[in-house]
Write a protein that holds these residues in place. Structure first.
Motif, PDB file in Angstrom:
ATOM      1  N   ALA A  15       0.817  -1.228   0.000  1.00 14.51           N
ATOM      2  CA  ALA A  15       0.000   0.000   0.000  1.00 14.51           C
ATOM      3  C   ALA A  15       0.843   1.268   0.000  1.00 14.51           C
ATOM      4  N   ASP A  16       2.151   1.136   0.285  1.00 15.13           N
ATOM      5  CA  ASP A  16       3.014   2.323   0.260  1.00 15.13           C
ATOM      6  C   ASP A  16       3.377   2.746  -1.164  1.00 15.13           C
ATOM      7  N   GLY A  17       3.019   1.917  -2.168  1.00 17.14           N
ATOM      8  CA  GLY A  17       3.285   2.263  -3.560  1.00 17.14           C
ATOM      9  C   GLY A  17       4.717   2.039  -3.999  1.00 17.14           C
ATOM     10  N   GLN A  18       5.565   1.446  -3.143  1.00 20.95           N
ATOM     11  CA  GLN A  18       6.976   1.211  -3.464  1.00 20.95           C
ATOM     12  C   GLN A  18       7.181  -0.228  -3.957  1.00 20.95           C
ATOM     13  N   LYS A  41      -1.630 -13.058  -8.008  1.00 15.01           N
ATOM     14  CA  LYS A  41      -2.622 -13.270  -9.068  1.00 15.01           C
ATOM     15  C   LYS A  41      -4.037 -13.041  -8.540  1.00 15.01           C
ATOM     16  N   VAL A  42      -4.307 -13.502  -7.326  1.00 16.76           N
ATOM     17  CA  VAL A  42      -5.628 -13.292  -6.722  1.00 16.76           C
ATOM     18  C   VAL A  42      -5.841 -11.815  -6.415  1.00 16.76           C
ATOM     19  N   ILE A  43      -4.796 -11.163  -5.920  1.00 13.80           N
ATOM     20  CA  ILE A  43      -4.893  -9.731  -5.619  1.00 13.80           C
ATOM     21  C   ILE A  43      -5.251  -8.945  -6.881  1.00 13.80           C
ATOM     22  N   GLN A  44      -4.682  -9.333  -8.006  1.00 13.22           N
ATOM     23  CA  GLN A  44      -5.023  -8.681  -9.273  1.00 13.22           C
ATOM     24  C   GLN A  44      -6.479  -8.949  -9.657  1.00 13.22           C
ATOM     25  N   ARG A  59       4.970  -3.853  -7.100  1.00  8.47           N
ATOM     26  CA  ARG A  59       4.417  -2.662  -6.458  1.00  8.47           C
ATOM     27  C   ARG A  59       3.023  -2.411  -7.029  1.00  8.47           C
ATOM     28  N   LEU A  60       2.199  -1.722  -6.249  1.00 10.46           N
ATOM     29  CA  LEU A  60       0.884  -1.319  -6.740  1.00 10.46           C
ATOM     30  C   LEU A  60       1.035  -0.097  -7.627  1.00 10.46           C
ATOM     31  N   ALA A  61       0.142   0.022  -8.615  1.00  3.58           N
ATOM     32  CA  ALA A  61       0.200   1.160  -9.532  1.00  3.58           C
ATOM     33  C   ALA A  61       0.106   2.476  -8.772  1.00  3.58           C
ATOM     34  N   ALA A  62      -0.621   2.466  -7.664  1.00  4.60           N
ATOM     35  CA  ALA A  62      -0.746   3.662  -6.816  1.00  4.60           C
ATOM     36  C   ALA A  62      -0.903   3.220  -5.368  1.00  4.60           C
TER      37      ALA A  62
END
Length: 321
Positions: A15-18, A41-44, A59-62
Protein backbone atom coordinates in the motif's frame (compact mmCIF):
# COMPACT_ATOMS: atom_id res chain seq x y z
CA UNK A 1 -11.46 -14.19 6.46
CA UNK A 2 -8.73 -16.69 7.41
CA UNK A 3 -8.09 -17.63 3.79
CA UNK A 4 -7.38 -13.97 3.00
CA UNK A 5 -4.92 -13.21 5.82
CA UNK A 6 -1.80 -13.63 3.68
CA UNK A 7 -3.16 -11.64 0.73
CA UNK A 8 -4.21 -8.81 3.04
CA UNK A 9 -0.77 -8.80 4.64
CA UNK A 10 0.80 -8.44 1.19
CA UNK A 11 -1.55 -5.57 0.33
CA UNK A 12 -0.68 -3.75 3.57
CA UNK A 13 3.00 -3.87 2.63
CA UNK A 14 2.38 -2.83 -0.98
CA UNK A 15 0.00 0.00 0.00
CA UNK A 16 3.01 2.32 0.26
CA UNK A 17 3.28 2.26 -3.56
CA UNK A 18 6.98 1.21 -3.46
CA UNK A 19 8.69 -1.80 -5.02
CA UNK A 20 9.16 -4.88 -2.83
CA UNK A 21 10.98 -7.97 -4.03
CA UNK A 22 9.24 -11.31 -3.98
CA UNK A 23 11.94 -12.64 -1.67
CA UNK A 24 11.55 -9.75 0.78
CA UNK A 25 7.76 -10.08 0.77
CA UNK A 26 8.03 -13.80 1.43
CA UNK A 27 10.45 -13.29 4.31
CA UNK A 28 8.23 -10.66 5.93
CA UNK A 29 5.15 -12.86 5.81
CA UNK A 30 6.79 -16.28 6.13
CA UNK A 31 5.94 -17.79 2.73
CA UNK A 32 7.89 -18.80 -0.39
CA UNK A 33 8.44 -16.59 -3.46
CA UNK A 34 6.24 -19.00 -5.43
CA UNK A 35 3.45 -18.51 -2.90
CA UNK A 36 3.87 -14.74 -3.18
CA UNK A 37 3.39 -15.01 -6.95
CA UNK A 38 0.25 -17.12 -6.48
CA UNK A 39 -1.28 -14.64 -4.04
CA UNK A 40 -0.45 -11.74 -6.36
CA UNK A 41 -2.62 -13.27 -9.07
CA UNK A 42 -5.63 -13.29 -6.72
CA UNK A 43 -4.89 -9.73 -5.62
CA UNK A 44 -5.02 -8.68 -9.27
CA UNK A 45 -8.36 -10.49 -9.65
CA UNK A 46 -9.63 -8.33 -6.77
CA UNK A 47 -9.06 -5.30 -8.99
CA UNK A 48 -5.70 -4.02 -7.75
CA UNK A 49 -3.21 -3.12 -10.47
CA UNK A 50 0.09 -4.83 -9.59
CA UNK A 51 3.29 -4.00 -11.50
CA UNK A 52 6.05 -6.61 -11.60
CA UNK A 53 9.51 -5.52 -12.77
CA UNK A 54 12.48 -7.89 -13.12
CA UNK A 55 15.08 -7.08 -10.50
CA UNK A 56 12.77 -4.77 -8.53
CA UNK A 57 9.81 -6.93 -7.57
CA UNK A 58 6.18 -5.93 -7.10
CA UNK A 59 4.42 -2.66 -6.46
CA UNK A 60 0.88 -1.32 -6.74
CA UNK A 61 0.20 1.16 -9.53
CA UNK A 62 -0.75 3.66 -6.82
CA UNK A 63 -0.40 3.59 -3.06
CA UNK A 64 -3.49 4.09 -0.93
CA UNK A 65 -4.72 4.31 2.64
CA UNK A 66 -6.32 1.16 4.00
CA UNK A 67 -9.49 1.53 6.06
CA UNK A 68 -8.81 1.49 9.78
CA UNK A 69 -11.44 1.20 12.53
CA UNK A 70 -9.43 3.12 15.11
CA UNK A 71 -8.72 6.04 12.77
CA UNK A 72 -12.39 6.30 11.77
CA UNK A 73 -13.62 6.16 15.38
CA UNK A 74 -11.12 8.88 16.31
CA UNK A 75 -13.00 11.17 13.91
CA UNK A 76 -16.66 10.32 14.52
CA UNK A 77 -19.06 8.65 16.93
CA UNK A 78 -20.48 5.32 15.78
CA UNK A 79 -22.51 2.89 17.89
CA UNK A 80 -20.75 -0.11 16.31
CA UNK A 81 -18.17 -0.20 13.51
CA UNK A 82 -16.90 -3.26 11.64
CA UNK A 83 -14.20 -2.94 8.98
CA UNK A 84 -14.06 -6.23 7.08
CA UNK A 85 -11.53 -6.02 4.22
CA UNK A 86 -13.00 -8.82 2.07
CA UNK A 87 -16.71 -9.58 2.27
CA UNK A 88 -19.48 -10.97 0.10
CA UNK A 89 -21.71 -7.91 0.59
CA UNK A 90 -21.77 -5.27 3.32
CA UNK A 91 -25.57 -5.10 3.07
CA UNK A 92 -25.97 -8.85 3.42
CA UNK A 93 -23.61 -8.86 6.41
CA UNK A 94 -25.87 -6.33 8.14
CA UNK A 95 -29.11 -8.04 7.10
CA UNK A 96 -27.85 -11.29 8.62
CA UNK A 97 -27.33 -9.49 11.95
CA UNK A 98 -30.57 -7.53 12.33
CA UNK A 99 -31.59 -7.75 15.96
CA UNK A 100 -27.98 -8.10 17.10
CA UNK A 101 -26.76 -4.57 16.29
CA UNK A 102 -27.42 -1.15 17.77
CA UNK A 103 -29.05 1.55 15.67
CA UNK A 104 -26.43 3.32 13.59
CA UNK A 105 -24.10 0.30 13.33
CA UNK A 106 -21.83 0.43 10.26
CA UNK A 107 -19.95 -2.10 8.16
CA UNK A 108 -17.16 -1.04 5.78
CA UNK A 109 -15.25 -3.17 3.29
CA UNK A 110 -12.31 -2.86 0.91
CA UNK A 111 -13.66 -5.47 -1.52
CA UNK A 112 -17.06 -7.07 -2.09
CA UNK A 113 -17.16 -10.47 -3.74
CA UNK A 114 -20.92 -10.27 -4.31
CA UNK A 115 -21.80 -6.58 -4.20
CA UNK A 116 -25.27 -5.76 -5.50
CA UNK A 117 -27.31 -2.77 -6.55
CA UNK A 118 -31.01 -2.24 -7.23
CA UNK A 119 -33.01 -5.24 -8.47
CA UNK A 120 -30.12 -7.59 -7.70
CA UNK A 121 -27.75 -6.10 -10.24
CA UNK A 122 -24.02 -6.65 -9.80
CA UNK A 123 -22.21 -3.77 -8.09
CA UNK A 124 -18.61 -3.59 -9.25
CA UNK A 125 -16.43 -3.65 -6.14
CA UNK A 126 -12.66 -3.59 -6.85
CA UNK A 127 -10.36 -3.62 -3.82
CA UNK A 128 -9.57 -0.21 -2.37
CA UNK A 129 -10.82 1.75 -5.39
CA UNK A 130 -14.17 2.68 -3.89
CA UNK A 131 -15.91 2.99 -0.55
CA UNK A 132 -18.46 0.30 0.40
CA UNK A 133 -20.52 1.22 3.45
CA UNK A 134 -23.70 -0.18 5.00
CA UNK A 135 -25.56 1.25 8.00
CA UNK A 136 -28.32 -0.30 10.10
CA UNK A 137 -31.19 1.94 11.16
CA UNK A 138 -34.40 1.21 13.05
CA UNK A 139 -37.51 3.30 12.39
CA UNK A 140 -39.98 2.86 15.22
CA UNK A 141 -42.65 4.64 13.15
CA UNK A 142 -42.80 1.56 10.92
CA UNK A 143 -42.37 0.50 7.32
CA UNK A 144 -44.56 3.26 5.88
CA UNK A 145 -42.29 5.89 7.45
CA UNK A 146 -39.37 4.63 5.36
CA UNK A 147 -40.86 6.00 2.13
CA UNK A 148 -38.25 8.14 0.43
CA UNK A 149 -35.39 7.09 2.68
CA UNK A 150 -32.96 6.60 -0.23
CA UNK A 151 -33.57 10.24 -1.21
CA UNK A 152 -32.59 11.67 2.17
CA UNK A 153 -29.56 9.38 2.37
CA UNK A 154 -28.52 10.68 -1.06
CA UNK A 155 -28.84 14.22 0.26
CA UNK A 156 -26.74 13.35 3.32
CA UNK A 157 -23.95 11.97 1.14
CA UNK A 158 -24.09 14.86 -1.36
CA UNK A 159 -23.91 17.44 1.44
CA UNK A 160 -20.98 15.64 3.03
CA UNK A 161 -19.07 15.42 -0.25
CA UNK A 162 -19.65 19.10 -0.94
CA UNK A 163 -18.32 19.96 2.51
CA UNK A 164 -15.06 18.15 1.75
CA UNK A 165 -14.59 19.92 -1.58
CA UNK A 166 -16.69 18.14 -4.24
CA UNK A 167 -18.77 21.25 -4.94
CA UNK A 168 -20.62 19.95 -8.02
CA UNK A 169 -22.00 16.69 -6.60
CA UNK A 170 -25.77 16.34 -7.04
CA UNK A 171 -28.52 13.78 -6.40
CA UNK A 172 -30.53 11.80 -8.93
CA UNK A 173 -33.92 10.36 -8.05
CA UNK A 174 -34.31 7.90 -6.44
CA UNK A 175 -30.95 6.53 -5.29
CA UNK A 176 -27.87 7.87 -7.09
CA UNK A 177 -25.33 10.65 -6.78
CA UNK A 178 -24.06 12.38 -9.90
CA UNK A 179 -21.11 14.49 -10.93
CA UNK A 180 -21.31 16.25 -14.29
CA UNK A 181 -24.21 14.03 -15.43
CA UNK A 182 -22.32 10.84 -14.56
CA UNK A 183 -22.95 8.36 -11.77
CA UNK A 184 -20.71 8.84 -8.76
CA UNK A 185 -22.43 6.68 -6.14
CA UNK A 186 -25.39 4.37 -5.68
CA UNK A 187 -27.61 3.69 -2.69
CA UNK A 188 -29.46 0.47 -1.87
CA UNK A 189 -31.98 0.44 0.99
CA UNK A 190 -33.16 -3.01 2.10
CA UNK A 191 -35.85 -3.39 4.71
CA UNK A 192 -37.49 -5.96 6.95
CA UNK A 193 -40.46 -5.52 9.24
CA UNK A 194 -44.17 -6.19 9.46
CA UNK A 195 -47.05 -3.75 9.30
CA UNK A 196 -47.47 -2.15 12.70
CA UNK A 197 -43.95 -3.01 13.81
CA UNK A 198 -40.68 -1.09 13.61
CA UNK A 199 -38.88 -1.02 10.26
CA UNK A 200 -35.37 -2.49 10.22
CA UNK A 201 -33.34 -0.85 7.48
CA UNK A 202 -29.96 -1.60 5.97
CA UNK A 203 -28.70 1.35 3.93
CA UNK A 204 -25.88 0.47 1.56
CA UNK A 205 -23.70 2.88 -0.39
CA UNK A 206 -21.05 2.34 -3.03
CA UNK A 207 -19.00 5.45 -3.81
CA UNK A 208 -16.55 5.49 -6.72
CA UNK A 209 -13.22 6.93 -5.55
CA UNK A 210 -10.54 6.06 -8.10
CA UNK A 211 -12.05 3.20 -10.12
CA UNK A 212 -10.25 2.72 -13.44
CA UNK A 213 -11.99 3.50 -16.74
CA UNK A 214 -11.47 -0.11 -17.89
CA UNK A 215 -14.36 -1.08 -15.60
CA UNK A 216 -17.07 0.91 -17.45
CA UNK A 217 -18.49 -2.08 -19.31
CA UNK A 218 -19.71 -3.57 -16.02
CA UNK A 219 -21.21 -0.34 -14.65
CA UNK A 220 -23.57 -0.05 -17.65
CA UNK A 221 -23.86 3.77 -17.69
CA UNK A 222 -21.61 6.83 -17.74
CA UNK A 223 -19.88 7.21 -14.37
CA UNK A 224 -17.31 9.37 -12.63
CA UNK A 225 -15.22 9.09 -9.50
CA UNK A 226 -14.48 11.32 -6.54
CA UNK A 227 -10.92 11.93 -7.73
CA UNK A 228 -12.43 13.89 -10.62
CA UNK A 229 -14.94 15.75 -8.44
CA UNK A 230 -12.70 16.64 -5.50
CA UNK A 231 -9.15 18.04 -5.52
CA UNK A 232 -7.44 17.25 -3.26
CA UNK A 233 -8.98 13.90 -2.45
CA UNK A 234 -9.73 13.36 1.24
CA UNK A 235 -8.00 10.52 3.04
CA UNK A 236 -10.26 7.45 2.97
CA UNK A 237 -10.69 7.10 6.74
CA UNK A 238 -11.53 10.80 7.01
CA UNK A 239 -14.08 10.37 4.23
CA UNK A 240 -15.66 7.32 5.88
CA UNK A 241 -15.95 9.15 9.20
CA UNK A 242 -17.55 12.19 7.56
CA UNK A 243 -20.09 10.04 5.71
CA UNK A 244 -21.04 8.12 8.86
CA UNK A 245 -21.57 11.39 10.72
CA UNK A 246 -23.57 12.93 7.86
CA UNK A 247 -25.83 9.91 7.41
CA UNK A 248 -26.47 9.59 11.15
CA UNK A 249 -27.37 13.26 11.55
CA UNK A 250 -29.69 13.19 8.53
CA UNK A 251 -31.48 10.00 9.60
CA UNK A 252 -32.09 11.47 13.05
CA UNK A 253 -33.58 14.57 11.42
CA UNK A 254 -35.67 12.38 9.08
CA UNK A 255 -37.28 10.75 12.12
CA UNK A 256 -38.38 14.21 13.29
CA UNK A 257 -39.56 15.88 10.06
CA UNK A 258 -40.15 13.02 7.58
CA UNK A 259 -39.73 13.26 3.82
CA UNK A 260 -41.69 16.51 3.66
CA UNK A 261 -38.91 18.26 5.59
CA UNK A 262 -36.41 17.60 2.79
CA UNK A 263 -38.34 18.66 -0.34
CA UNK A 264 -36.87 22.17 -0.60
CA UNK A 265 -33.39 20.85 0.10
CA UNK A 266 -33.79 18.23 -2.63
CA UNK A 267 -34.43 20.97 -5.20
CA UNK A 268 -31.07 22.56 -4.34
CA UNK A 269 -29.22 19.33 -5.15
CA UNK A 270 -31.43 17.80 -7.88
CA UNK A 271 -29.30 16.96 -10.94
CA UNK A 272 -32.28 16.93 -13.32
CA UNK A 273 -34.52 19.68 -11.93
CA UNK A 274 -36.31 21.46 -14.81
CA UNK A 275 -34.53 19.33 -17.42
CA UNK A 276 -35.92 16.92 -20.05
CA UNK A 277 -35.82 13.35 -18.74
CA UNK A 278 -37.22 9.94 -19.55
CA UNK A 279 -38.51 7.29 -17.17
CA UNK A 280 -37.78 3.68 -18.05
CA UNK A 281 -40.45 1.32 -16.72
CA UNK A 282 -39.83 -2.08 -18.24
CA UNK A 283 -40.66 -1.71 -21.93
CA UNK A 284 -42.43 1.61 -21.34
CA UNK A 285 -40.71 4.98 -21.73
CA UNK A 286 -42.30 8.20 -20.42
CA UNK A 287 -40.80 11.56 -21.35
CA UNK A 288 -41.24 14.95 -19.71
CA UNK A 289 -39.63 17.70 -17.64
CA UNK A 290 -38.43 16.87 -14.12
CA UNK A 291 -40.06 19.20 -11.57
CA UNK A 292 -38.55 17.92 -8.33
CA UNK A 293 -40.31 15.70 -5.79
CA UNK A 294 -43.47 15.83 -3.67
CA UNK A 295 -43.68 15.37 0.15
CA UNK A 296 -43.93 11.58 -0.32
CA UNK A 297 -40.68 11.46 -2.30
CA UNK A 298 -42.36 10.82 -5.66
CA UNK A 299 -40.73 12.24 -8.79
CA UNK A 300 -42.83 15.00 -10.36
CA UNK A 301 -42.82 14.75 -14.15
CA UNK A 302 -44.42 17.42 -16.31
CA UNK A 303 -46.00 15.89 -19.40
CA UNK A 304 -48.75 16.87 -21.82
CA UNK A 305 -51.20 15.57 -19.21
CA UNK A 306 -49.83 17.95 -16.57
CA UNK A 307 -47.55 17.19 -13.61
CA UNK A 308 -47.71 13.49 -12.69
CA UNK A 309 -46.06 11.91 -9.59
CA UNK A 310 -44.11 8.68 -10.09
CA UNK A 311 -43.07 6.45 -7.23
CA UNK A 312 -41.83 2.87 -7.30
CA UNK A 313 -38.86 0.56 -7.25
CA UNK A 314 -39.00 -0.44 -10.91
CA UNK A 315 -38.48 3.01 -12.42
CA UNK A 316 -35.16 4.27 -13.80
CA UNK A 317 -34.56 7.94 -14.55
CA UNK A 318 -32.30 9.09 -17.39
CA UNK A 319 -31.65 12.40 -19.13
CA UNK A 320 -33.50 12.76 -22.44
CA UNK A 321 -31.22 14.05 -25.18
Amino acid sequence: MKEHVTKLALIRILADGQFHSGEALGQQIGISRAAVSKHMKVIQEWGLEVHRVQGKGYRLAAGFDLLDEAQILDQTDCSSLSVIPVIDSTNQYMLDRIGQMPKGAVCLAEYQQAGRGRRGRQWLSPFGSNLYLSMYWRLDAGVAAAMGLSLVVGLAIAKTLRQIGAAEVKVKWPNDLYFQDKKLAGILVEMSGKAGDAAHLVIGMGLNLTMATTDTKVVGQPWSNLAEACDPMPERNQLAAALIAGMTETLQRYEEVGMAGFVDEWDQYDNFLNRPVKLLMGEKVVRGIARGINPQGALLLETEQGIVPYLGGEISLRKDD
